[in-house]
Design a protein around this motif. Structure first.
Motif, PDB file in Angstrom:
ATOM      1  N   VAL A  53     -24.434 -20.276  -2.351  1.00 43.84           N
ATOM      2  CA  VAL A  53     -23.371 -19.304  -2.621  1.00 43.84           C
ATOM      3  C   VAL A  53     -22.189 -19.989  -3.299  1.00 43.84           C
ATOM      4  O   VAL A  53     -21.604 -19.449  -4.244  1.00 43.84           O
ATOM      5  CB  VAL A  53     -22.933 -18.609  -1.311  1.00 43.84           C
ATOM      6  N   LEU A  54     -21.846 -21.188  -2.849  1.00 46.04           N
ATOM      7  CA  LEU A  54     -20.741 -21.927  -3.463  1.00 46.04           C
ATOM      8  C   LEU A  54     -21.046 -22.295  -4.910  1.00 46.04           C
ATOM      9  O   LEU A  54     -20.160 -22.213  -5.768  1.00 46.04           O
ATOM     10  CB  LEU A  54     -20.426 -23.195  -2.664  1.00 46.04           C
ATOM     11  N   ILE A  55     -22.271 -22.686  -5.189  1.00 48.00           N
ATOM     12  CA  ILE A  55     -22.646 -23.054  -6.553  1.00 48.00           C
ATOM     13  C   ILE A  55     -22.567 -21.839  -7.471  1.00 48.00           C
ATOM     14  O   ILE A  55     -22.015 -21.901  -8.572  1.00 48.00           O
ATOM     15  CB  ILE A  55     -24.046 -23.691  -6.577  1.00 48.00           C
ATOM     16  N   LYS A  56     -23.095 -20.715  -7.020  1.00 50.46           N
ATOM     17  CA  LYS A  56     -23.059 -19.495  -7.834  1.00 50.46           C
ATOM     18  C   LYS A  56     -21.629 -19.005  -8.030  1.00 50.46           C
ATOM     19  O   LYS A  56     -21.260 -18.570  -9.129  1.00 50.46           O
ATOM     20  CB  LYS A  56     -23.904 -18.404  -7.183  1.00 50.46           C
ATOM     21  N   THR A  57     -20.817 -19.094  -6.990  1.00 45.76           N
ATOM     22  CA  THR A  57     -19.413 -18.685  -7.097  1.00 45.76           C
ATOM     23  C   THR A  57     -18.669 -19.571  -8.084  1.00 45.76           C
ATOM     24  O   THR A  57     -17.865 -19.077  -8.883  1.00 45.76           O
ATOM     25  CB  THR A  57     -18.738 -18.752  -5.711  1.00 45.76           C
ATOM     26  N   THR A  58     -18.936 -20.864  -8.054  1.00 46.47           N
ATOM     27  CA  THR A  58     -18.294 -21.792  -8.979  1.00 46.47           C
ATOM     28  C   THR A  58     -18.657 -21.474 -10.418  1.00 46.47           C
ATOM     29  O   THR A  58     -17.780 -21.433 -11.299  1.00 46.47           O
ATOM     30  CB  THR A  58     -18.690 -23.241  -8.647  1.00 46.47           C
ATOM     31  N   VAL A  59     -19.928 -21.218 -10.670  1.00 47.90           N
ATOM     32  CA  VAL A  59     -20.376 -20.921 -12.035  1.00 47.90           C
ATOM     33  C   VAL A  59     -19.745 -19.624 -12.539  1.00 47.90           C
ATOM     34  O   VAL A  59     -19.238 -19.563 -13.666  1.00 47.90           O
ATOM     35  CB  VAL A  59     -21.920 -20.850 -12.089  1.00 47.90           C
ATOM     36  N   VAL A  60     -19.741 -18.598 -11.706  1.00 42.03           N
ATOM     37  CA  VAL A  60     -19.155 -17.315 -12.119  1.00 42.03           C
ATOM     38  C   VAL A  60     -17.659 -17.453 -12.380  1.00 42.03           C
ATOM     39  O   VAL A  60     -17.144 -16.942 -13.383  1.00 42.03           O
ATOM     40  CB  VAL A  60     -19.433 -16.231 -11.050  1.00 42.03           C
ATOM     41  N   CYS A  61     -16.962 -18.165 -11.510  1.00 37.80           N
ATOM     42  CA  CYS A  61     -15.517 -18.348 -11.687  1.00 37.80           C
ATOM     43  C   CYS A  61     -15.198 -19.149 -12.948  1.00 37.80           C
ATOM     44  O   CYS A  61     -14.242 -18.831 -13.664  1.00 37.80           O
ATOM     45  CB  CYS A  61     -14.914 -19.040 -10.473  1.00 37.80           C
ATOM     46  N   LEU A  62     -15.990 -20.165 -13.234  1.00 37.40           N
ATOM     47  CA  LEU A  62     -15.747 -20.955 -14.434  1.00 37.40           C
ATOM     48  C   LEU A  62     -16.033 -20.158 -15.705  1.00 37.40           C
ATOM     49  O   LEU A  62     -15.313 -20.290 -16.698  1.00 37.40           O
ATOM     50  CB  LEU A  62     -16.578 -22.241 -14.402  1.00 37.40           C
ATOM     51  N   ILE A  63     -17.054 -19.327 -15.678  1.00 33.00           N
ATOM     52  CA  ILE A  63     -17.328 -18.457 -16.832  1.00 33.00           C
ATOM     53  C   ILE A  63     -16.191 -17.465 -17.038  1.00 33.00           C
ATOM     54  O   ILE A  63     -15.729 -17.255 -18.166  1.00 33.00           O
ATOM     55  CB  ILE A  63     -18.688 -17.749 -16.656  1.00 33.00           C
TER      56      ILE A  63
END
Length: 76
Positions: A53-63
């Motif tokens: 969940v943290l990895i997916k949240t990081t990717v979405v936030c950076l995009i």
């Protein structure tokens, strides 16, 4: 409009810092850095649970941050 986008970018950047700081480290100790982490050579596993969940949240936030930065440069 500029103030709203700038506020969103500030909030998003703080959230990205928090999410990245919450991610667990990949090595257990400093000795793994020098030994190359041979114990995990064949044990590569996919992230599960909270880490995923943290990895997916990081990717979405950076995009979102990148898109917001591009929008702000085009509009202003």
């Amino acid at each position: 409009m500029y103030d709203i986008l700038l506020t969103l970018m500030l909030i998003l950047s703080v959230f990205i810092i928090i999410v990245i700081a919450m991610q667990p480290t990949k090595t257990q100790s400093a000795s793994n850095a020098f030994l190359g982490g041979a114990s995990q050579l064949f044990g590569k596993q996919k992230a599960r649970g909270f880490e995923a969940v943290l990895i997916k949240t990081t990717v979405v936030c950076l995009i979102l941050f990148f898109i917001l930065a591009l929008v702000m440069t085009r509009l202003f």
